[in-house]
Design a protein around this motif. Sequence first.
Motif, PDB file in Angstrom:
ATOM      1  N   SER A  14       7.503  -4.045   9.183  1.00 51.25           N
ATOM      2  CA  SER A  14       6.344  -4.235  10.045  1.00 51.25           C
ATOM      3  C   SER A  14       5.249  -3.231   9.742  1.00 51.25           C
ATOM      4  O   SER A  14       5.513  -2.089   9.415  1.00 51.25           O
ATOM      5  CB  SER A  14       6.773  -4.080  11.499  1.00 51.25           C
ATOM      6  OG  SER A  14       5.651  -4.058  12.336  1.00 51.25           O
ATOM      7  N   ARG A  15       4.004  -3.672   9.904  1.00 50.79           N
ATOM      8  CA  ARG A  15       2.852  -2.779   9.805  1.00 50.79           C
ATOM      9  C   ARG A  15       2.359  -2.385  11.191  1.00 50.79           C
ATOM     10  O   ARG A  15       1.429  -1.617  11.318  1.00 50.79           O
ATOM     11  CB  ARG A  15       1.718  -3.472   9.050  1.00 50.79           C
ATOM     12  CG  ARG A  15       1.938  -3.661   7.574  1.00 50.79           C
ATOM     13  CD  ARG A  15       1.906  -2.351   6.814  1.00 50.79           C
ATOM     14  NE  ARG A  15       0.781  -1.510   7.125  1.00 50.79           N
ATOM     15  CZ  ARG A  15      -0.384  -1.525   6.518  1.00 50.79           C
ATOM     16  NH1 ARG A  15      -0.601  -2.353   5.548  1.00 50.79           N
ATOM     17  NH2 ARG A  15      -1.342  -0.697   6.886  1.00 50.79           N
ATOM     18  N   ASP A  35       1.952   3.163   6.534  1.00 46.85           N
ATOM     19  CA  ASP A  35       0.940   3.181   5.478  1.00 46.85           C
ATOM     20  C   ASP A  35       1.595   2.685   4.201  1.00 46.85           C
ATOM     21  O   ASP A  35       2.608   3.242   3.766  1.00 46.85           O
ATOM     22  CB  ASP A  35       0.428   4.615   5.308  1.00 46.85           C
ATOM     23  CG  ASP A  35      -0.641   4.744   4.243  1.00 46.85           C
ATOM     24  OD1 ASP A  35      -1.167   3.705   3.790  1.00 46.85           O
ATOM     25  OD2 ASP A  35      -0.944   5.883   3.865  1.00 46.85           O
ATOM     26  N   GLU A  36       1.036   1.640   3.616  1.00 41.56           N
ATOM     27  CA  GLU A  36       1.670   1.077   2.423  1.00 41.56           C
ATOM     28  C   GLU A  36       1.704   2.054   1.259  1.00 41.56           C
ATOM     29  O   GLU A  36       2.514   1.932   0.354  1.00 41.56           O
ATOM     30  CB  GLU A  36       0.997  -0.237   2.001  1.00 41.56           C
ATOM     31  CG  GLU A  36      -0.393  -0.094   1.458  1.00 41.56           C
ATOM     32  CD  GLU A  36      -1.477  -0.195   2.525  1.00 41.56           C
ATOM     33  OE1 GLU A  36      -2.649  -0.326   2.140  1.00 41.56           O
ATOM     34  OE2 GLU A  36      -1.170  -0.123   3.716  1.00 41.56           O
ATOM     35  N   PHE A  40       4.704   4.870  -2.516  1.00 43.93           N
ATOM     36  CA  PHE A  40       4.400   5.059  -3.927  1.00 43.93           C
ATOM     37  C   PHE A  40       4.924   6.397  -4.419  1.00 43.93           C
ATOM     38  O   PHE A  40       4.999   7.366  -3.671  1.00 43.93           O
ATOM     39  CB  PHE A  40       2.890   4.976  -4.191  1.00 43.93           C
ATOM     40  CG  PHE A  40       2.356   3.577  -4.102  1.00 43.93           C
ATOM     41  CD1 PHE A  40       2.782   2.600  -4.986  1.00 43.93           C
ATOM     42  CD2 PHE A  40       1.439   3.239  -3.133  1.00 43.93           C
ATOM     43  CE1 PHE A  40       2.295   1.315  -4.906  1.00 43.93           C
ATOM     44  CE2 PHE A  40       0.934   1.958  -3.046  1.00 43.93           C
ATOM     45  CZ  PHE A  40       1.368   0.998  -3.937  1.00 43.93           C
ATOM     46  N   GLY A  41       5.239   6.439  -5.690  1.00 47.15           N
ATOM     47  CA  GLY A  41       5.756   7.660  -6.288  1.00 47.15           C
ATOM     48  C   GLY A  41       7.268   7.708  -6.156  1.00 47.15           C
ATOM     49  O   GLY A  41       7.875   7.053  -5.318  1.00 47.15           O
ATOM     50  N   TYR A  42       7.880   8.467  -7.008  1.00 34.99           N
ATOM     51  CA  TYR A  42       9.336   8.533  -7.071  1.00 34.99           C
ATOM     52  C   TYR A  42       9.949   9.002  -5.754  1.00 34.99           C
ATOM     53  O   TYR A  42      10.830   8.359  -5.189  1.00 34.99           O
ATOM     54  CB  TYR A  42       9.737   9.478  -8.213  1.00 34.99           C
ATOM     55  CG  TYR A  42      11.214   9.588  -8.413  1.00 34.99           C
ATOM     56  CD1 TYR A  42      11.909   8.568  -9.056  1.00 34.99           C
ATOM     57  CD2 TYR A  42      11.915  10.694  -7.968  1.00 34.99           C
ATOM     58  CE1 TYR A  42      13.278   8.648  -9.241  1.00 34.99           C
ATOM     59  CE2 TYR A  42      13.275  10.789  -8.147  1.00 34.99           C
ATOM     60  CZ  TYR A  42      13.953   9.769  -8.786  1.00 34.99           C
ATOM     61  OH  TYR A  42      15.298   9.853  -8.962  1.00 34.99           O
ATOM     62  N   LYS A  43       9.451  10.117  -5.226  1.00 41.10           N
ATOM     63  CA  LYS A  43      10.014  10.694  -4.003  1.00 41.10           C
ATOM     64  C   LYS A  43       9.875   9.743  -2.814  1.00 41.10           C
ATOM     65  O   LYS A  43      10.831   9.505  -2.073  1.00 41.10           O
ATOM     66  CB  LYS A  43       9.330  12.020  -3.687  1.00 41.10           C
ATOM     67  CG  LYS A  43       9.799  12.661  -2.415  1.00 41.10           C
ATOM     68  CD  LYS A  43       9.009  13.918  -2.098  1.00 41.10           C
ATOM     69  CE  LYS A  43       9.402  14.436  -0.739  1.00 41.10           C
ATOM     70  NZ  LYS A  43       8.493  15.428  -0.234  1.00 41.10           N
ATOM     71  N   HIS A  44       8.705   9.192  -2.638  1.00 40.62           N
ATOM     72  CA  HIS A  44       8.462   8.327  -1.482  1.00 40.62           C
ATOM     73  C   HIS A  44       9.185   6.986  -1.599  1.00 40.62           C
ATOM     74  O   HIS A  44       9.608   6.420  -0.598  1.00 40.62           O
ATOM     75  CB  HIS A  44       6.968   8.129  -1.271  1.00 40.62           C
ATOM     76  CG  HIS A  44       6.267   9.396  -0.939  1.00 40.62           C
ATOM     77  ND1 HIS A  44       6.526  10.104   0.214  1.00 40.62           N
ATOM     78  CD2 HIS A  44       5.334  10.108  -1.611  1.00 40.62           C
ATOM     79  CE1 HIS A  44       5.774  11.192   0.242  1.00 40.62           C
ATOM     80  NE2 HIS A  44       5.042  11.219  -0.854  1.00 40.62           N
TER      81      HIS A  44
END
Length: 91
Positions: A14-15, A35-36, A40-44
């Motif tokens: 859900s947003r 937040d979409e 992004f990124g490896y850690k997230h």
Amino acid sequence: MNILKKYQPDLYLSRHPGSTVWAIKNGTPAVYVADEYMIFGYKHTLEFAQSILDSIHNRSFEKNLARRVKLPYTDWWYQQNVDKFLEEAKK
């Protein structure tokens, strides 16, 4: 709610934080994606994957809440065609 009840998905993304509550009350595990860009990124990406795994593996909260909560929807409501307004908009 009609779609959730009909298809019984394994997970609800859900947003909007308010809609996760209704999914959980229906017995569906839900993850709020504020937040979409937070995935992004490896850690997230790993953190997001971990939150999904946590939601799927431990479903006791959703199951207990669904057993104890009486939703305001009737059988009539669940039988309504959820695509009706979309079909009318196309015409």
